[in-house]
Design a protein around this motif. Structure first.
Motif, PDB file in Angstrom:
ATOM      1  N   MET A  85      -0.082  -4.519   6.532  1.00 13.40           N
ATOM      2  CA  MET A  85      -0.258  -5.692   5.674  1.00 13.40           C
ATOM      3  C   MET A  85       0.484  -6.877   6.289  1.00 13.40           C
ATOM      4  O   MET A  85       1.379  -6.699   7.112  1.00 13.40           O
ATOM      5  N   ARG A  86       0.084  -8.077   5.874  1.00 17.52           N
ATOM      6  CA  ARG A  86       0.722  -9.279   6.407  1.00 17.52           C
ATOM      7  C   ARG A  86       1.132 -10.200   5.269  1.00 17.52           C
ATOM      8  O   ARG A  86       0.403 -10.367   4.291  1.00 17.52           O
ATOM      9  N   VAL A  87       2.318 -10.764   5.408  1.00 17.16           N
ATOM     10  CA  VAL A  87       2.815 -11.825   4.543  1.00 17.16           C
ATOM     11  C   VAL A  87       3.338 -12.908   5.491  1.00 17.16           C
ATOM     12  O   VAL A  87       3.454 -12.683   6.695  1.00 17.16           O
ATOM     13  N   LYS A  88       3.640 -14.064   4.964  1.00 17.51           N
ATOM     14  CA  LYS A  88       4.168 -15.134   5.822  1.00 17.51           C
ATOM     15  C   LYS A  88       5.473 -14.675   6.466  1.00 17.51           C
ATOM     16  O   LYS A  88       6.290 -14.010   5.837  1.00 17.51           O
ATOM     17  N   GLU A  89       5.640 -15.035   7.724  1.00 16.36           N
ATOM     18  CA  GLU A  89       6.848 -14.671   8.460  1.00 16.36           C
ATOM     19  C   GLU A  89       8.085 -15.096   7.681  1.00 16.36           C
ATOM     20  O   GLU A  89       8.143 -16.192   7.121  1.00 16.36           O
ATOM     21  N   GLY A  90       9.060 -14.179   7.606  1.00 13.80           N
ATOM     22  CA  GLY A  90      10.289 -14.444   6.877  1.00 13.80           C
ATOM     23  C   GLY A  90      10.290 -13.879   5.458  1.00 13.80           C
ATOM     24  O   GLY A  90      11.324 -13.843   4.812  1.00 13.80           O
ATOM     25  N   PHE A  91       9.116 -13.436   5.000  1.00  9.62           N
ATOM     26  CA  PHE A  91       9.021 -12.835   3.668  1.00  9.62           C
ATOM     27  C   PHE A  91       9.046 -11.324   3.836  1.00  9.62           C
ATOM     28  O   PHE A  91       8.405 -10.796   4.727  1.00  9.62           O
ATOM     29  N   ASP A  92       9.772 -10.619   2.978  1.00 10.34           N
ATOM     30  CA  ASP A  92       9.893  -9.159   3.070  1.00 10.34           C
ATOM     31  C   ASP A  92       8.848  -8.480   2.198  1.00 10.34           C
ATOM     32  O   ASP A  92       8.860  -8.623   0.979  1.00 10.34           O
ATOM     33  N   ILE A  93       7.947  -7.738   2.824  1.00 14.12           N
ATOM     34  CA  ILE A  93       6.867  -7.069   2.084  1.00 14.12           C
ATOM     35  C   ILE A  93       7.408  -6.071   1.063  1.00 14.12           C
ATOM     36  O   ILE A  93       6.753  -5.796   0.056  1.00 14.12           O
ATOM     37  N   GLU A  94       8.608  -5.568   1.277  1.00 10.82           N
ATOM     38  CA  GLU A  94       9.217  -4.621   0.329  1.00 10.82           C
ATOM     39  C   GLU A  94       9.373  -5.236  -1.064  1.00 10.82           C
ATOM     40  O   GLU A  94       9.307  -4.528  -2.058  1.00 10.82           O
ATOM     41  N   THR A  95       9.547  -6.552  -1.138  1.00 13.87           N
ATOM     42  CA  THR A  95       9.723  -7.201  -2.438  1.00 13.87           C
ATOM     43  C   THR A  95       8.433  -7.193  -3.256  1.00 13.87           C
ATOM     44  O   THR A  95       8.468  -7.474  -4.457  1.00 13.87           O
ATOM     45  N   LEU A  96       7.304  -6.872  -2.622  1.00 14.78           N
ATOM     46  CA  LEU A  96       6.034  -6.810  -3.344  1.00 14.78           C
ATOM     47  C   LEU A  96       5.853  -5.516  -4.127  1.00 14.78           C
ATOM     48  O   LEU A  96       5.068  -5.469  -5.068  1.00 14.78           O
ATOM     49  N   LYS A  97       6.538  -4.474  -3.734  1.00 15.48           N
ATOM     50  CA  LYS A  97       6.292  -3.152  -4.311  1.00 15.48           C
ATOM     51  C   LYS A  97       6.376  -3.094  -5.835  1.00 15.48           C
ATOM     52  O   LYS A  97       5.467  -2.531  -6.461  1.00 15.48           O
ATOM     53  N   PRO A  98       7.393  -3.658  -6.492  1.00 15.65           N
ATOM     54  CA  PRO A  98       7.422  -3.591  -7.958  1.00 15.65           C
ATOM     55  C   PRO A  98       6.235  -4.302  -8.612  1.00 15.65           C
ATOM     56  O   PRO A  98       5.651  -3.794  -9.561  1.00 15.65           O
ATOM     57  N   GLU A  99       5.869  -5.470  -8.101  1.00 15.40           N
ATOM     58  CA  GLU A  99       4.723  -6.200  -8.649  1.00 15.40           C
ATOM     59  C   GLU A  99       3.424  -5.454  -8.348  1.00 15.40           C
ATOM     60  O   GLU A  99       2.522  -5.393  -9.178  1.00 15.40           O
TER      61      GLU A  99
END
Length: 108
Positions: A85-99
């Motif tokens: 998966m891709r998010v903007k550079e500098g953003f941590d994909i782990e923070t998406l897991k709860p949402e």
């Protein structure tokens, strides 16, 4: 709607079968597997201005370049490989897991 499954490792399981839905994508260049947030009915890459983890809503099905708002297909639930998966550079994909779990999107 047709579900798009490519053998590229983005989808890591089908215990939660990946379903697609048409969404409106804001202008920009996107890649399959992009984590998308929604604000005012338009989707954009997580990490862009205004698109934080709380706006997470879908995963893009295919590469896309849009010069204006355009309807595209995105996964609205399923099991996905975080490394694909891709998010903007500098953003941590782990923070998406709860949402993501609230949407029955599971990120490994």
């Amino acid at each position: 709607m047709k579900t798009i499954i490519n053998p590229d490792g983005l989808i890591w399981g089908i215990q939660v079968y990946p379903l697609t839905q048409e969404i409106t994508l804001a202008p920009g260049t996107y890649k399959r597997g992009d984590a998308l947030g929604v604000v005012n009915g338009k989707h954009g890459l997580i990490g862009e201005i205004g698109f934080d983890a709380t706006t997470f809503n879908a995963v893009l099905c295919a590469d896309m370049t849009a010069v204006e708002d355009v309807p595209v297909m995105a996964y609205v639930n399923g099991q996905f490989q975080g490394s694909k998966m891709r998010v903007k550079e500098g953003f941590d994909i782990e923070t998406l897991k709860p949402e993501a779990r609230k949407l029955q999107i599971f990120i490994k």
